[in-house]
Motif scaffolding. Structure first.
Motif, PDB file in Angstrom:
ATOM      1  N   ILE A  62      64.630 118.418  50.526  1.00 47.58           N
ATOM      2  CA  ILE A  62      64.279 118.079  49.143  1.00 47.58           C
ATOM      3  C   ILE A  62      64.812 116.725  48.667  1.00 47.58           C
ATOM      4  O   ILE A  62      64.172 116.064  47.847  1.00 47.58           O
ATOM      5  CB  ILE A  62      64.685 119.224  48.184  1.00 47.58           C
ATOM      6  N   ALA A  63      65.954 116.268  49.185  1.00 45.65           N
ATOM      7  CA  ALA A  63      66.494 114.976  48.715  1.00 45.65           C
ATOM      8  C   ALA A  63      65.535 113.836  49.013  1.00 45.65           C
ATOM      9  O   ALA A  63      65.454 112.864  48.256  1.00 45.65           O
ATOM     10  CB  ALA A  63      67.853 114.687  49.368  1.00 45.65           C
ATOM     11  N   HIS A  64      64.815 113.955  50.136  1.00 43.81           N
ATOM     12  CA  HIS A  64      63.875 112.896  50.491  1.00 43.81           C
ATOM     13  C   HIS A  64      62.759 112.778  49.462  1.00 43.81           C
ATOM     14  O   HIS A  64      62.214 111.698  49.250  1.00 43.81           O
ATOM     15  CB  HIS A  64      63.274 113.155  51.883  1.00 43.81           C
ATOM     16  N   PHE A  65      62.399 113.890  48.851  1.00 40.94           N
ATOM     17  CA  PHE A  65      61.368 113.882  47.817  1.00 40.94           C
ATOM     18  C   PHE A  65      61.976 113.474  46.464  1.00 40.94           C
ATOM     19  O   PHE A  65      61.396 112.668  45.734  1.00 40.94           O
ATOM     20  CB  PHE A  65      60.691 115.255  47.723  1.00 40.94           C
ATOM     21  N   ALA A  66      63.152 114.013  46.168  1.00 35.75           N
ATOM     22  CA  ALA A  66      63.777 113.746  44.866  1.00 35.75           C
ATOM     23  C   ALA A  66      64.104 112.261  44.701  1.00 35.75           C
ATOM     24  O   ALA A  66      63.960 111.699  43.618  1.00 35.75           O
ATOM     25  CB  ALA A  66      65.042 114.585  44.703  1.00 35.75           C
ATOM     26  N   ALA A  67      64.571 111.636  45.783  1.00 37.25           N
ATOM     27  CA  ALA A  67      64.928 110.210  45.696  1.00 37.25           C
ATOM     28  C   ALA A  67      63.701 109.356  45.394  1.00 37.25           C
ATOM     29  O   ALA A  67      63.824 108.241  44.883  1.00 37.25           O
ATOM     30  CB  ALA A  67      65.595 109.757  46.990  1.00 37.25           C
ATOM     31  N   LEU A  68      62.523 109.892  45.703  1.00 34.68           N
ATOM     32  CA  LEU A  68      61.260 109.158  45.485  1.00 34.68           C
ATOM     33  C   LEU A  68      60.524 109.631  44.231  1.00 34.68           C
ATOM     34  O   LEU A  68      59.371 109.224  44.011  1.00 34.68           O
ATOM     35  CB  LEU A  68      60.339 109.364  46.698  1.00 34.68           C
ATOM     36  N   ARG A  69      61.153 110.501  43.436  1.00 36.50           N
ATOM     37  CA  ARG A  69      60.457 111.114  42.285  1.00 36.50           C
ATOM     38  C   ARG A  69      59.191 111.832  42.758  1.00 36.50           C
ATOM     39  O   ARG A  69      58.171 111.824  42.063  1.00 36.50           O
ATOM     40  CB  ARG A  69      60.016 110.063  41.272  1.00 36.50           C
ATOM     41  N   ALA A  70      59.239 112.445  43.922  1.00 38.82           N
ATOM     42  CA  ALA A  70      58.027 113.009  44.517  1.00 38.82           C
ATOM     43  C   ALA A  70      58.045 114.541  44.526  1.00 38.82           C
ATOM     44  O   ALA A  70      57.547 115.180  45.454  1.00 38.82           O
ATOM     45  CB  ALA A  70      57.831 112.459  45.925  1.00 38.82           C
ATOM     46  N   GLU A  71      58.591 115.145  43.476  1.00 36.45           N
ATOM     47  CA  GLU A  71      58.562 116.613  43.396  1.00 36.45           C
ATOM     48  C   GLU A  71      57.123 117.140  43.415  1.00 36.45           C
ATOM     49  O   GLU A  71      56.854 118.204  43.977  1.00 36.45           O
ATOM     50  CB  GLU A  71      59.253 117.104  42.118  1.00 36.45           C
ATOM     51  N   GLY A  72      56.226 116.419  42.799  1.00 39.11           N
ATOM     52  CA  GLY A  72      54.826 116.857  42.773  1.00 39.11           C
ATOM     53  C   GLY A  72      54.239 116.899  44.185  1.00 39.11           C
ATOM     54  O   GLY A  72      53.519 117.831  44.543  1.00 39.11           O
ATOM     55  N   ALA A  73      54.559 115.895  44.989  1.00 39.17           N
ATOM     56  CA  ALA A  73      54.082 115.877  46.375  1.00 39.17           C
ATOM     57  C   ALA A  73      54.662 117.056  47.159  1.00 39.17           C
ATOM     58  O   ALA A  73      53.972 117.665  47.986  1.00 39.17           O
ATOM     59  CB  ALA A  73      54.460 114.549  47.044  1.00 39.17           C
ATOM     60  N   LEU A  74      55.921 117.385  46.886  1.00 39.39           N
ATOM     61  CA  LEU A  74      56.548 118.518  47.580  1.00 39.39           C
ATOM     62  C   LEU A  74      55.866 119.836  47.187  1.00 39.39           C
ATOM     63  O   LEU A  74      55.592 120.681  48.050  1.00 39.39           O
ATOM     64  CB  LEU A  74      58.044 118.553  47.258  1.00 39.39           C
ATOM     65  N   GLU A  75      55.580 119.993  45.908  1.00 42.42           N
ATOM     66  CA  GLU A  75      54.864 121.198  45.472  1.00 42.42           C
ATOM     67  C   GLU A  75      53.516 121.306  46.190  1.00 42.42           C
ATOM     68  O   GLU A  75      53.153 122.377  46.706  1.00 42.42           O
ATOM     69  CB  GLU A  75      54.605 121.148  43.957  1.00 42.42           C
ATOM     70  N   ARG A  76      52.779 120.208  46.235  1.00 44.68           N
ATOM     71  CA  ARG A  76      51.454 120.249  46.854  1.00 44.68           C
ATOM     72  C   ARG A  76      51.549 120.451  48.365  1.00 44.68           C
ATOM     73  O   ARG A  76      50.711 121.114  48.974  1.00 44.68           O
ATOM     74  CB  ARG A  76      50.683 118.962  46.527  1.00 44.68           C
ATOM     75  N   LEU A  77      52.580 119.867  48.973  1.00 41.66           N
ATOM     76  CA  LEU A  77      52.749 120.016  50.419  1.00 41.66           C
ATOM     77  C   LEU A  77      52.982 121.479  50.802  1.00 41.66           C
ATOM     78  O   LEU A  77      52.363 122.002  51.746  1.00 41.66           O
ATOM     79  CB  LEU A  77      53.929 119.150  50.880  1.00 41.66           C
ATOM     80  N   ILE A  78      53.864 122.140  50.073  1.00 40.18           N
ATOM     81  CA  ILE A  78      54.153 123.544  50.396  1.00 40.18           C
ATOM     82  C   ILE A  78      52.912 124.400  50.124  1.00 40.18           C
ATOM     83  O   ILE A  78      52.561 125.278  50.921  1.00 40.18           O
ATOM     84  CB  ILE A  78      55.403 124.037  49.635  1.00 40.18           C
ATOM     85  N   ALA A  79      52.210 124.113  49.042  1.00 31.51           N
ATOM     86  CA  ALA A  79      50.958 124.843  48.762  1.00 31.51           C
ATOM     87  C   ALA A  79      49.940 124.605  49.884  1.00 31.51           C
ATOM     88  O   ALA A  79      49.217 125.527  50.290  1.00 31.51           O
ATOM     89  CB  ALA A  79      50.392 124.404  47.409  1.00 31.51           C
TER      90      ALA A  79
END
Lengths: 270, 270
Positions: A62-79
């Motif tokens: 998750i830190a790799h996403f958080a550092a990039l403000r990419a929580e939305g990408a993480l949500e979509r990736l897991i979906a």
């Protein structure tokens, strides 16, 4: 499906102990993705689509996403993984840990917001800090035991009544915390003897093993020391060596080859 | 300004050891904010604006924001504090902990993305996991030592060579990890004897003390056992008792009164 069932099924169906760590670093992405506003999602989804039949789990960090403000990408990736590769469980690598109502908010983050099947957590604050996670019998709770870094020794190897702290942690979790059978432990590939000791203490509890490849862990030693009697019991994690195996437009195909090689080299010792 | 200087200045200027924890829970917000799409920011900013001259620090707890998909509100809240109350440092309560390049991404999350002045981290993975944080001499690194929950005893009280693990952790951090003088420790108010033992081991290292109020920690015992010789050295954290002191449109005024009472009751024993 419960995480543990899903993991068991993936071990069998894909004949694989490989867990691919999804640690996006845009500076390492192939050139054609560098100016793409949705590069993080597209890169990770392409890796997933190219490797899903070769792995037992995905582990976005998750830190790799958080550092990039990419929580939305993480949500979509897991979906995306759930939708297109429903047989592969997703471990959110977050190493969370806090008490009471705050732990409950981390549970919400991992399981409701992101829809992860399992999450990594830190045991230092004790059982009540883990309880809101443990109570989710359908989800995996993967607790740090003996990590892959050199500094693991600073606390984890301290002598507690004649044996190192990490053994006490392993035993406590396997014996007392695992009432729903949903616990697993993180044990680094760089410490193969400790891996064998943990396996001896925890029965068939799955072990998530980072540290092969760049960090120097040896595949043969990990498999021989960490597998269960049926040749499973391990989630052997690899990130960079698979994600960045290729630099060009064919990066996903290169990742597939790297994942296949790792799976096969692991299976030689299973 | 460096976190430690900023904290020292806030202790003096505001004559306060109170750290207000910003733990937004929309179900507890006053009715007039419940249907406001920006309620999380507005609620927290109103609390901040009503209490900034009474506190030594703010401590937003990140899980409360993450569970609500409110990272944007957290970014704006910290920017608001820096802009309107630049003398009050902000501690991001995240309890992060990971190795190598991943730790670096957590550093980016806390200090670049959110602009926090300090962050809480978990020491279980050892010094190299803390190093990317420790290297930021301008930022505070607040490490878990003896937490306020009952389960703290599970690992933290285990006997390591004749004394409990948390004492070993306290000493290791104060002696070996604190080369830039930017470390602080979390020691729960619910364990006043342990607080005194930690204070005796770590000299003037600041202690972040959660657990007064709802969790039952006693203010007098905390101040007497935890203060430094100059009557400072503590960040005594309170969240719910201040945030939710009032239920109506005057919730911020009620929070101010609660913060003032806490400050004054602490100062009686300084």
């Amino acid at each position: 499906m419960h995480f543990m069932q899903s993991l068991q099924a993936a071990w069998q169906r894909h004949h694989s102990l490989v867990c691919v760590g999804l640690d996006p670093e845009p500076a390492k992405f192939p050139a054609h993705l560098r100016n793409d506003a949705d590069a993080v999602f597209k890169f990770c989804a392409a890796i997933v689509d190219a490797t899903a039949d070769l792995v037992c789990a995905y582990k976005p960090q998750i830190a790799h996403f958080a550092a990039l403000r990419a929580e939305g990408a993480l949500e979509r990736l897991i979906a995306h993984i759930h939708e297109h590769h429903p047989t592969v469980p997703v471990i959110l690598d977050a190493k969370r840990g806090d008490i009471g109502s705050t732990a409950q908010h981390y549970v919400t983050e991992a399981f409701e917001r992101y829809g992860a099947d399992a999450v990594t957590i830190n045991p230092y604050m004790g059982r009540d800090s883990a309880q809101p996670f443990l109570d989710r019998a359908d989800k995996g709770v993967i607790l740090l035991c003996h990590t892959s870094n050199p500094g693991a020794a600073d606390l984890q190897d301290l002598d507690v009544g004649g044996r190192p702290l990490y053994q006490r942690v392993a035993e406590m979790i396997a014996r007392d915390w695992n009432t729903h059978g949903n616990c697993a432990l993180v044990t680094g590939a760089t410490w193969p003897e400790q891996l064998a000791e943990v396996r001896a203490l925890v029965g068939d509890v799955p072990l998530l093993v980072p540290g092969i490849g760049a960090q120097g862990g040896d595949v043969e030693a990990v498999v021989r020391n960490g597998r269960t009697a049926d040749g499973n019991g391990l989630m052997i994690s690899s990130s960079r060596a698979i994600l960045y195996a290729g630099q060009g437009e064919d990066f996903a195909a290169a990742a597939r080859i790297a994942a296949q090689e790792l799976r096969d080299s692991i299976n030689r010792y299973r």
